[in-house]
Write a protein that holds these residues in place. Structure first.
Motif, PDB file in Angstrom:
ATOM      1  N   GLY A 198      50.223  56.308  34.660  1.00 45.24           N
ATOM      2  CA  GLY A 198      51.352  55.389  34.683  1.00 45.24           C
ATOM      3  C   GLY A 198      51.193  54.293  33.651  1.00 45.24           C
ATOM      4  N   ASP A 199      49.964  53.817  33.483  1.00 44.18           N
ATOM      5  CA  ASP A 199      49.678  52.805  32.470  1.00 44.18           C
ATOM      6  C   ASP A 199      49.991  53.333  31.077  1.00 44.18           C
ATOM      7  N   LEU A 200      49.605  54.584  30.810  1.00 46.75           N
ATOM      8  CA  LEU A 200      49.906  55.196  29.513  1.00 46.75           C
ATOM      9  C   LEU A 200      51.415  55.280  29.295  1.00 46.75           C
ATOM     10  N   GLY A 201      52.147  55.723  30.320  1.00 48.61           N
ATOM     11  CA  GLY A 201      53.598  55.841  30.189  1.00 48.61           C
ATOM     12  C   GLY A 201      54.265  54.513  29.873  1.00 48.61           C
ATOM     13  N   ILE A 202      53.811  53.450  30.539  1.00 46.95           N
ATOM     14  CA  ILE A 202      54.365  52.119  30.288  1.00 46.95           C
ATOM     15  C   ILE A 202      54.043  51.663  28.875  1.00 46.95           C
ATOM     16  N   ASP A 203      52.798  51.870  28.446  1.00 44.71           N
ATOM     17  CA  ASP A 203      52.401  51.446  27.100  1.00 44.71           C
ATOM     18  C   ASP A 203      53.147  52.222  26.018  1.00 44.71           C
ATOM     19  N   LEU A 204      53.464  53.491  26.276  1.00 41.85           N
ATOM     20  CA  LEU A 204      54.222  54.275  25.303  1.00 41.85           C
ATOM     21  C   LEU A 204      55.669  53.806  25.226  1.00 41.85           C
ATOM     22  N   ALA A 205      56.246  53.474  26.370  1.00 44.38           N
ATOM     23  CA  ALA A 205      57.676  53.169  26.414  1.00 44.38           C
ATOM     24  C   ALA A 205      58.009  51.759  25.945  1.00 44.38           C
ATOM     25  N   LEU A 206      57.085  50.818  26.127  1.00 48.05           N
ATOM     26  CA  LEU A 206      57.383  49.414  25.834  1.00 48.05           C
ATOM     27  C   LEU A 206      56.887  49.032  24.454  1.00 48.05           C
ATOM     28  N   GLY A 207      57.721  48.292  23.737  1.00 42.40           N
ATOM     29  CA  GLY A 207      57.444  47.972  22.344  1.00 42.40           C
ATOM     30  C   GLY A 207      56.698  46.671  22.137  1.00 42.40           C
ATOM     31  N   SER A 315      55.984  70.012  18.890  1.00 44.63           N
ATOM     32  CA  SER A 315      57.270  69.918  19.598  1.00 44.63           C
ATOM     33  C   SER A 315      57.213  68.832  20.668  1.00 44.63           C
ATOM     34  N   LEU A 316      56.117  68.809  21.409  1.00 45.09           N
ATOM     35  CA  LEU A 316      55.979  67.803  22.470  1.00 45.09           C
ATOM     36  C   LEU A 316      55.919  66.393  21.884  1.00 45.09           C
ATOM     37  N   ILE A 317      55.176  66.228  20.787  1.00 50.38           N
ATOM     38  CA  ILE A 317      55.101  64.908  20.155  1.00 50.38           C
ATOM     39  C   ILE A 317      56.466  64.516  19.593  1.00 50.38           C
ATOM     40  N   GLY A 318      57.193  65.480  19.002  1.00 48.80           N
ATOM     41  CA  GLY A 318      58.519  65.198  18.463  1.00 48.80           C
ATOM     42  C   GLY A 318      59.516  64.823  19.547  1.00 48.80           C
ATOM     43  N   LEU A 319      59.462  65.521  20.687  1.00 50.47           N
ATOM     44  CA  LEU A 319      60.365  65.191  21.796  1.00 50.47           C
ATOM     45  C   LEU A 319      60.040  63.813  22.369  1.00 50.47           C
ATOM     46  N   LEU A 320      58.747  63.475  22.412  1.00 52.97           N
ATOM     47  CA  LEU A 320      58.369  62.120  22.826  1.00 52.97           C
ATOM     48  C   LEU A 320      58.967  61.098  21.873  1.00 52.97           C
ATOM     49  N   GLY A 321      58.953  61.407  20.584  1.00 51.94           N
ATOM     50  CA  GLY A 321      59.541  60.504  19.598  1.00 51.94           C
ATOM     51  C   GLY A 321      61.028  60.303  19.813  1.00 51.94           C
ATOM     52  N   ILE A 322      61.744  61.368  20.169  1.00 53.66           N
ATOM     53  CA  ILE A 322      63.180  61.247  20.448  1.00 53.66           C
ATOM     54  C   ILE A 322      63.405  60.321  21.638  1.00 53.66           C
ATOM     55  N   LEU A 323      62.578  60.486  22.691  1.00 56.84           N
ATOM     56  CA  LEU A 323      62.697  59.627  23.870  1.00 56.84           C
ATOM     57  C   LEU A 323      62.456  58.167  23.512  1.00 56.84           C
ATOM     58  N   LEU A 324      61.403  57.892  22.740  1.00 54.29           N
ATOM     59  CA  LEU A 324      61.100  56.504  22.362  1.00 54.29           C
ATOM     60  C   LEU A 324      62.211  55.921  21.496  1.00 54.29           C
ATOM     61  N   HIS A 391      47.797  51.941  23.299  1.00 50.96           N
ATOM     62  CA  HIS A 391      46.952  52.367  24.408  1.00 50.96           C
ATOM     63  C   HIS A 391      45.744  53.105  23.839  1.00 50.96           C
ATOM     64  N   PRO A 392      44.527  52.828  24.325  1.00 49.54           N
ATOM     65  CA  PRO A 392      43.333  53.474  23.753  1.00 49.54           C
ATOM     66  C   PRO A 392      43.399  55.003  23.752  1.00 49.54           C
ATOM     67  N   ALA A 393      44.132  55.561  24.712  1.00 54.34           N
ATOM     68  CA  ALA A 393      44.176  57.022  24.823  1.00 54.34           C
ATOM     69  C   ALA A 393      44.938  57.680  23.685  1.00 54.34           C
ATOM     70  N   VAL A 394      45.776  56.940  22.956  1.00 55.26           N
ATOM     71  CA  VAL A 394      46.553  57.582  21.890  1.00 55.26           C
ATOM     72  C   VAL A 394      45.712  57.778  20.629  1.00 55.26           C
ATOM     73  N   ILE A 395      44.578  57.091  20.525  1.00 55.53           N
ATOM     74  CA  ILE A 395      43.743  57.253  19.327  1.00 55.53           C
ATOM     75  C   ILE A 395      43.244  58.692  19.180  1.00 55.53           C
ATOM     76  N   PRO A 396      42.707  59.331  20.248  1.00 57.33           N
ATOM     77  CA  PRO A 396      42.358  60.752  20.105  1.00 57.33           C
ATOM     78  C   PRO A 396      43.547  61.622  19.728  1.00 57.33           C
ATOM     79  N   LEU A 397      44.753  61.270  20.209  1.00 58.86           N
ATOM     80  CA  LEU A 397      45.942  62.040  19.841  1.00 58.86           C
ATOM     81  C   LEU A 397      46.251  61.897  18.358  1.00 58.86           C
ATOM     82  N   ILE A 398      46.144  60.675  17.842  1.00 58.15           N
ATOM     83  CA  ILE A 398      46.411  60.459  16.413  1.00 58.15           C
ATOM     84  C   ILE A 398      45.380  61.198  15.566  1.00 58.15           C
ATOM     85  N   VAL A 399      44.113  61.179  16.002  1.00 57.59           N
ATOM     86  CA  VAL A 399      43.072  61.926  15.295  1.00 57.59           C
ATOM     87  C   VAL A 399      43.407  63.414  15.286  1.00 57.59           C
TER      88      VAL A 399
END
Length: 416
Positions: A198-207, A315-324, A391-399
């Protein structure tokens, strides 16, 4: 905030004409108190809750002594288009009033702590607050457009006291020293630590707008801090300042947990216990995902390229981008704007999917993969200077994104 107080005052006076026939006078034995509920396990209860309680052993309501709770934090899950309205920032919350008995039932179900702070008000002040609440309870007044940070169950109570008590209230804003002020995001993180996804979801959604330090006044969007402020607030009476709170106790106790609300509320410590095993948190999940892609790459590096795993991933990352992007441009939420997560989670990843399913890739695709690899590799150190905290968890995703783009460039070279 002066305009807001004026609006509330005019609204209350106007509503009073409709309420006049329903007015009920409180006795000298009546009390008004703040109820602060401890955080719960559900996402919508993770930050605790605030409500007002009105008791009067002399007057009755429906044949029983008056013991009523006024709750600005109610909503209807069954409302038509609930989730769509929530996403668009158009979900109405409302003030509800019900017997204190239902708080006791909820406490038994949720095993929450309930702290009660009884206000030291004169009879006239109690009556004014009671009338104000009942005017707000009228059908034409009870609904409001919810804003988690600026207009919620806690801030509505703070604002009500400022409107009713006016210049006699000395609201305590010494909750935190200026140099120790936290951002809205950091305050939210403290409460969301037991719910890492839930913390990750909030950090992704809020600017980036929630990465500004909150003032002590703004801290009161959280029930714990509202209770702490009221604990230190005073009333001007007879030329002297007296404490706003005359009695403060824990009236219900749930399971003994590290994060339970105590009679003297101390905001939750950073990094409290988590209800999710460490290996299942976003950080370790995304590290494991990177390890899976790396292992799969090593195993298949001499085989014919297989594109579907990368196609699904991008595709999943792109769809997340559309949502954001929609949360930024297509909603009334102010805190979902200026979201720098769009630097790595953006709709253009869907172009990558299109390129991956093509059988022939030219020099343009090759250059596209290479430039993206360098961009995301550079984004990792650059994230420290962005106006938004990732969010610290997105760093492995960016890598992982950078790694896959570099490897796609390598594959194109092999094919050519």
């Amino acid at each position: 905030m002066a305009w807001k107080k004026l609006f509330w005052l005019v609204w209350a006076v106007a509503g009073g004409f409709n309420y006049a026939g329903l007015a009920q006078s409180l006795s000298s034995e009546a009390t008004i108190s703040l109820l602060t509920y401890s955080p719960g396990s559900q996402l919508y209860t993770a930050f605790g809750h605030s409500a007002l309680r009105v008791q009067d052993p002399v007057n009755s309501l429906g044949g029983t002594p008056l013991d009523r709770v006024y709750n600005y934090g109610t909503f209807d899950f069954d409302e038509s288009g609930f989730y769509f309205k929530f996403m668009r920032g158009k979900l109405n919350y409302k003030l509800s009033a019900y017997d204190f008995y239902y708080v006791e039932l909820e406490q038994q179900q949720r095993q929450m702590d309930v702290r009660e702070q009884v206000f030291d008000l004169t009879l006239a002040q109690k009556q004014a607050m009671f009338d104000f609440l009942n005017v707000n309870l009228l059908p034409e007044n009870r609904f409001y457009l919810y804003d988690f940070f600026y207009d919620n169950c806690a801030t509505r109570i703070r604002d009500a006291f400022e409107v009713v008590l006016q210049d006699t209230l000395r609201l305590d804003t010494s909750l935190v020293a200026v140099e120790s002020r936290k951002t809205f995001r950091q305050l939210v993180d403290e409460y969301m630590a037991p719910q890492p996804w839930g913390d990750l979801g909030i950090d992704l959604a809020l600017g980036a707008r929630i990465d500004q330090p909150a003032s002590p006044y703004e801290y009161m969007f959280l029930p714990d801090y509202l209770a702490q402020s009221f604990e230190g607030s005073t009333l001007l009476r007879g030329g002297q300042e007296i404490p706003l709170i005359r009695q403060d106790e824990l009236i219900m106790t749930g399971r003994p947990t590290k994060n339970s609300t105590s009679p003297n509320v101390v905001p939750r410590e950073a990094n409290p216990r988590t209800d999710v095993p460490r290996w299942a948190t976003p950080h370790w999940t995304f590290i494991a995902l990177f390890a899976v892609f790396l292992l799969w790459t090593i195993i298949t590096r001499k085989q014919k390229p297989v594109q579907w795993p990368d196609a699904i991933f991008f595709s999943l990352i792109g769809l997340l981008g559309i949502l954001l992007l929609l949360l930024w441009l297509a909603t009334d939420h102010q805190t979902t704007k200026e979201n720098w997560n769009l630097l790595w989670a953006h709709p253009l990843h869907l172009l990558t999917v299109f390129l991956l399913v093509r059988k022939q890739l030219g020099i343009g695709a090759k250059l596209y993969f290479l430039l993206n690899g360098f961009f995301y590799l550079g984004l990792i150190p650059a994230s420290d200077v962005l106006p938004q905290e990732y969010h610290p968890a997105v760093i492995p995703l960016i890598v992982l994104i950078a790694f896959r783009y570099f490897y796609k460039y390598y594959e194109v070279n092999l094919v050519q």
